[in-house]
Design a protein around this motif. Structure first.
Motif, PDB file in Angstrom:
ATOM      1  N   ARG A  22       0.827  -1.200   0.000  1.00  0.00           N
ATOM      2  CA  ARG A  22       0.000   0.000   0.000  1.00  0.00           C
ATOM      3  C   ARG A  22       0.863   1.252   0.000  1.00  0.00           C
ATOM      4  O   ARG A  22       0.577   2.215  -0.730  1.00  0.00           O
ATOM      5  CB  ARG A  22      -0.924  -0.011   1.212  1.00  0.00           C
ATOM      6  CG  ARG A  22      -1.914   1.145   1.221  1.00  0.00           C
ATOM      7  CD  ARG A  22      -2.934   0.976   2.320  1.00  0.00           C
ATOM      8  NE  ARG A  22      -3.910   2.053   2.306  1.00  0.00           N
ATOM      9  CZ  ARG A  22      -4.939   2.130   3.135  1.00  0.00           C
ATOM     10  NH1 ARG A  22      -5.143   1.171   4.038  1.00  0.00           N
ATOM     11  NH2 ARG A  22      -5.780   3.137   3.067  1.00  0.00           N
ATOM     12  N   ASN A  73       2.555   1.628  -3.381  1.00  0.00           N
ATOM     13  CA  ASN A  73       1.595   2.115  -4.367  1.00  0.00           C
ATOM     14  C   ASN A  73       1.381   3.621  -4.233  1.00  0.00           C
ATOM     15  O   ASN A  73       1.277   4.342  -5.233  1.00  0.00           O
ATOM     16  CB  ASN A  73       0.274   1.372  -4.215  1.00  0.00           C
ATOM     17  CG  ASN A  73      -0.693   1.665  -5.339  1.00  0.00           C
ATOM     18  OD1 ASN A  73      -0.515   1.207  -6.458  1.00  0.00           O
ATOM     19  ND2 ASN A  73      -1.715   2.445  -5.044  1.00  0.00           N
ATOM     20  N   LEU A  74       1.332   4.105  -2.987  1.00  0.00           N
ATOM     21  CA  LEU A  74       1.203   5.547  -2.768  1.00  0.00           C
ATOM     22  C   LEU A  74       2.433   6.290  -3.269  1.00  0.00           C
ATOM     23  O   LEU A  74       2.325   7.349  -3.898  1.00  0.00           O
ATOM     24  CB  LEU A  74       0.991   5.828  -1.278  1.00  0.00           C
ATOM     25  CG  LEU A  74       0.910   7.304  -0.870  1.00  0.00           C
ATOM     26  CD1 LEU A  74      -0.254   7.999  -1.572  1.00  0.00           C
ATOM     27  CD2 LEU A  74       0.777   7.434   0.647  1.00  0.00           C
ATOM     28  N   ASP A  75       3.628   5.739  -2.987  1.00  0.00           N
ATOM     29  CA  ASP A  75       4.863   6.362  -3.481  1.00  0.00           C
ATOM     30  C   ASP A  75       4.899   6.371  -5.005  1.00  0.00           C
ATOM     31  O   ASP A  75       5.307   7.357  -5.635  1.00  0.00           O
ATOM     32  CB  ASP A  75       6.077   5.615  -2.936  1.00  0.00           C
ATOM     33  CG  ASP A  75       6.244   5.767  -1.429  1.00  0.00           C
ATOM     34  OD1 ASP A  75       5.548   6.627  -0.848  1.00  0.00           O
ATOM     35  OD2 ASP A  75       7.044   5.035  -0.835  1.00  0.00           O
ATOM     36  N   LEU A  76       4.483   5.259  -5.614  1.00  0.00           N
ATOM     37  CA  LEU A  76       4.450   5.184  -7.078  1.00  0.00           C
ATOM     38  C   LEU A  76       3.520   6.240  -7.652  1.00  0.00           C
ATOM     39  O   LEU A  76       3.863   6.916  -8.637  1.00  0.00           O
ATOM     40  CB  LEU A  76       3.999   3.786  -7.505  1.00  0.00           C
ATOM     41  CG  LEU A  76       3.813   3.558  -9.005  1.00  0.00           C
ATOM     42  CD1 LEU A  76       5.138   3.709  -9.744  1.00  0.00           C
ATOM     43  CD2 LEU A  76       3.210   2.182  -9.270  1.00  0.00           C
ATOM     44  N   HIS A  77       2.370   6.408  -7.054  1.00  0.00           N
ATOM     45  CA  HIS A  77       1.397   7.399  -7.514  1.00  0.00           C
ATOM     46  C   HIS A  77       1.980   8.813  -7.436  1.00  0.00           C
ATOM     47  O   HIS A  77       1.823   9.624  -8.357  1.00  0.00           O
ATOM     48  CB  HIS A  77       0.135   7.300  -6.660  1.00  0.00           C
ATOM     49  CG  HIS A  77      -0.972   8.199  -7.100  1.00  0.00           C
ATOM     50  ND1 HIS A  77      -1.796   7.916  -8.161  1.00  0.00           N
ATOM     51  CD2 HIS A  77      -1.394   9.409  -6.623  1.00  0.00           C
ATOM     52  CE1 HIS A  77      -2.675   8.890  -8.326  1.00  0.00           C
ATOM     53  NE2 HIS A  77      -2.457   9.810  -7.403  1.00  0.00           N
ATOM     54  N   LEU A  94       0.276   4.979 -14.929  1.00  0.00           N
ATOM     55  CA  LEU A  94       0.622   4.514 -13.580  1.00  0.00           C
ATOM     56  C   LEU A  94      -0.165   5.272 -12.519  1.00  0.00           C
ATOM     57  O   LEU A  94      -0.609   4.682 -11.524  1.00  0.00           O
ATOM     58  CB  LEU A  94       2.125   4.675 -13.348  1.00  0.00           C
ATOM     59  CG  LEU A  94       3.042   3.706 -14.094  1.00  0.00           C
ATOM     60  CD1 LEU A  94       4.495   4.069 -13.847  1.00  0.00           C
ATOM     61  CD2 LEU A  94       2.774   2.269 -13.663  1.00  0.00           C
ATOM     62  N   GLN A  95      -0.335   6.578 -12.722  1.00  0.00           N
ATOM     63  CA  GLN A  95      -1.127   7.362 -11.774  1.00  0.00           C
ATOM     64  C   GLN A  95      -2.577   6.887 -11.722  1.00  0.00           C
ATOM     65  O   GLN A  95      -3.171   6.783 -10.647  1.00  0.00           O
ATOM     66  CB  GLN A  95      -1.075   8.843 -12.151  1.00  0.00           C
ATOM     67  CG  GLN A  95       0.208   9.548 -11.746  1.00  0.00           C
ATOM     68  CD  GLN A  95       0.096  11.023 -12.021  1.00  0.00           C
ATOM     69  OE1 GLN A  95       0.265  11.474 -13.151  1.00  0.00           O
ATOM     70  NE2 GLN A  95      -0.198  11.786 -10.989  1.00  0.00           N
ATOM     71  N   SER A 146      -2.542   3.269 -10.048  1.00  0.00           N
ATOM     72  CA  SER A 146      -2.233   3.340  -8.618  1.00  0.00           C
ATOM     73  C   SER A 146      -3.288   4.142  -7.865  1.00  0.00           C
ATOM     74  O   SER A 146      -3.611   3.833  -6.710  1.00  0.00           O
ATOM     75  CB  SER A 146      -0.841   3.958  -8.407  1.00  0.00           C
ATOM     76  OG  SER A 146      -0.774   5.253  -8.997  1.00  0.00           O
ATOM     77  N   VAL A 158      -6.101   1.816  -7.187  1.00  0.00           N
ATOM     78  CA  VAL A 158      -5.768   0.898  -6.095  1.00  0.00           C
ATOM     79  C   VAL A 158      -5.893   1.605  -4.752  1.00  0.00           C
ATOM     80  O   VAL A 158      -6.418   1.038  -3.780  1.00  0.00           O
ATOM     81  CB  VAL A 158      -4.351   0.326  -6.290  1.00  0.00           C
ATOM     82  CG1 VAL A 158      -3.918  -0.477  -5.063  1.00  0.00           C
ATOM     83  CG2 VAL A 158      -4.295  -0.548  -7.537  1.00  0.00           C
ATOM     84  N   LEU A 159      -5.426   2.859  -4.670  1.00  0.00           N
ATOM     85  CA  LEU A 159      -5.552   3.616  -3.422  1.00  0.00           C
ATOM     86  C   LEU A 159      -7.018   3.796  -3.042  1.00  0.00           C
ATOM     87  O   LEU A 159      -7.398   3.638  -1.875  1.00  0.00           O
ATOM     88  CB  LEU A 159      -4.872   4.986  -3.580  1.00  0.00           C
ATOM     89  CG  LEU A 159      -3.350   4.997  -3.653  1.00  0.00           C
ATOM     90  CD1 LEU A 159      -2.851   6.395  -4.004  1.00  0.00           C
ATOM     91  CD2 LEU A 159      -2.748   4.529  -2.337  1.00  0.00           C
ATOM     92  N   LYS A 211      -8.469   0.295  -1.971  1.00  0.00           N
ATOM     93  CA  LYS A 211      -8.016  -0.107  -0.644  1.00  0.00           C
ATOM     94  C   LYS A 211      -8.732   0.689   0.451  1.00  0.00           C
ATOM     95  O   LYS A 211      -9.089   0.159   1.501  1.00  0.00           O
ATOM     96  CB  LYS A 211      -6.514   0.076  -0.536  1.00  0.00           C
ATOM     97  CG  LYS A 211      -5.698  -0.949  -1.308  1.00  0.00           C
ATOM     98  CD  LYS A 211      -5.800  -2.319  -0.697  1.00  0.00           C
ATOM     99  CE  LYS A 211      -4.867  -3.311  -1.376  1.00  0.00           C
ATOM    100  NZ  LYS A 211      -4.974  -4.672  -0.774  1.00  0.00           N
TER     101      LYS A 211
END
Length: 246
Positions: free
Chosen positions: A77, A80-84, A232-233, A236, A239-240, A243
């Motif tokens: 999680r 995923n936040l860092d990737l976003h 990717l944004q 992700s 997904v955020l 979740k």
């Protein structure tokens, strides 16, 4: 069916495209052989273009934690936040250019060149061919290549509208226009992409900036990575949201 326009071949491998009504006819430019036809409207990709132009009105960026990198040992999680956030940070400047040019193309674009009036033909005069009109237009703008021909409508005062492309235009469609008298072959008005003030030059360049067609291969690679970052944004971000909802 009356031919309304022609798209000139871009290179030796390209076809000559004739448009009329709801049909596009692809022909061999060497011998005129019909290579194929397709409908002019109703294609699936045109639906996506309409959605893009009418619904993508802006972009809202938000990362309250000001994340500039990935934390080591973080869970899925957090990763995923860092990737976003990192994808948004790295692409923000280029996405800003995309947003600004998209808005200006929609709301601040200049008026298209209008065809000037022409004299009525003399008795027995015949309309010049499209080849003759292309030659006259390319002569009026040395160094430019004819990209498309708009045939004059059934009106004795109408003109050929020739769109031309300079090598630096960044688009095969070209950004210059020459109006040619359909009877005499005279160039009546010339609108060159190499001339004009700041707004005229920006108006000619904004589409190329929007799609990353300025600056050669390097800009195209940047545009590709920006598009991947946007994907990717989106993924992700979903997904955020999932979740958090779950």
């Amino acid at each position: 069916m009356r031919i309304q326009g022609l798209r000139m071949p871009r290179d030796g491998q390209d076809a000559l495209v004739l448009t009329g009504g709801n049909l596009m006819v692809h022909c061999d430019p060497q011998n005129g052989e019909v290579l194929g036809t397709r409908p002019r409207r109703g294609l699936w990709w045109q639906t996506f273009v309409k959605l893009h132009l009418n619904l993508m009105l802006g972009l809202w960026l938000w990362w309250p934690l000001r994340i500039f990198g990935f934390r080591k040992g973080a869970g899925f999680r957090r990763f995923n936040l860092d990737l976003h956030s990192v994808a948004g940070l790295c692409s923000s400047l280029f996405l800003l250019v995309v947003c600004i040019t998209g808005l200006t193309m929609r709301h601040l674009h200049l008026e298209h060149p209008r065809s000037p009036g022409s004299h009525a033909p003399q008795a027995g005069a015949e309309r010049i061919s499209a080849d003759h009109a292309v030659q006259a237009a390319e002569k009026a703008l040395p160094g430019a290549r004819a990209a498309a021909v708009e045939m004059p409508p059934p009106n004795p005062h109408a003109n050929y509208r020739i769109q031309l492309a300079f090598p630096e235009d960044g688009t095969p469609a070209g950004r210059s226009v020459v109006f040619v008298d359909q009877w005499s072959g005279q160039s009546l008005a010339v609108h060159s992409a190499r001339e004009g003030g700041f707004m005229e030059r920006y108006d000619n360049l904004q589409l190329s900036l929007h799609i990353g067609a300025v600056g050669g291969a390097a800009t195209r690679w940047i545009a590709l990575f920006v598009c991947l970052a946007l994907v990717l944004q989106i993924l992700s971000g979903y997904v955020l949201w999932w979740k958090r909802v779950a």
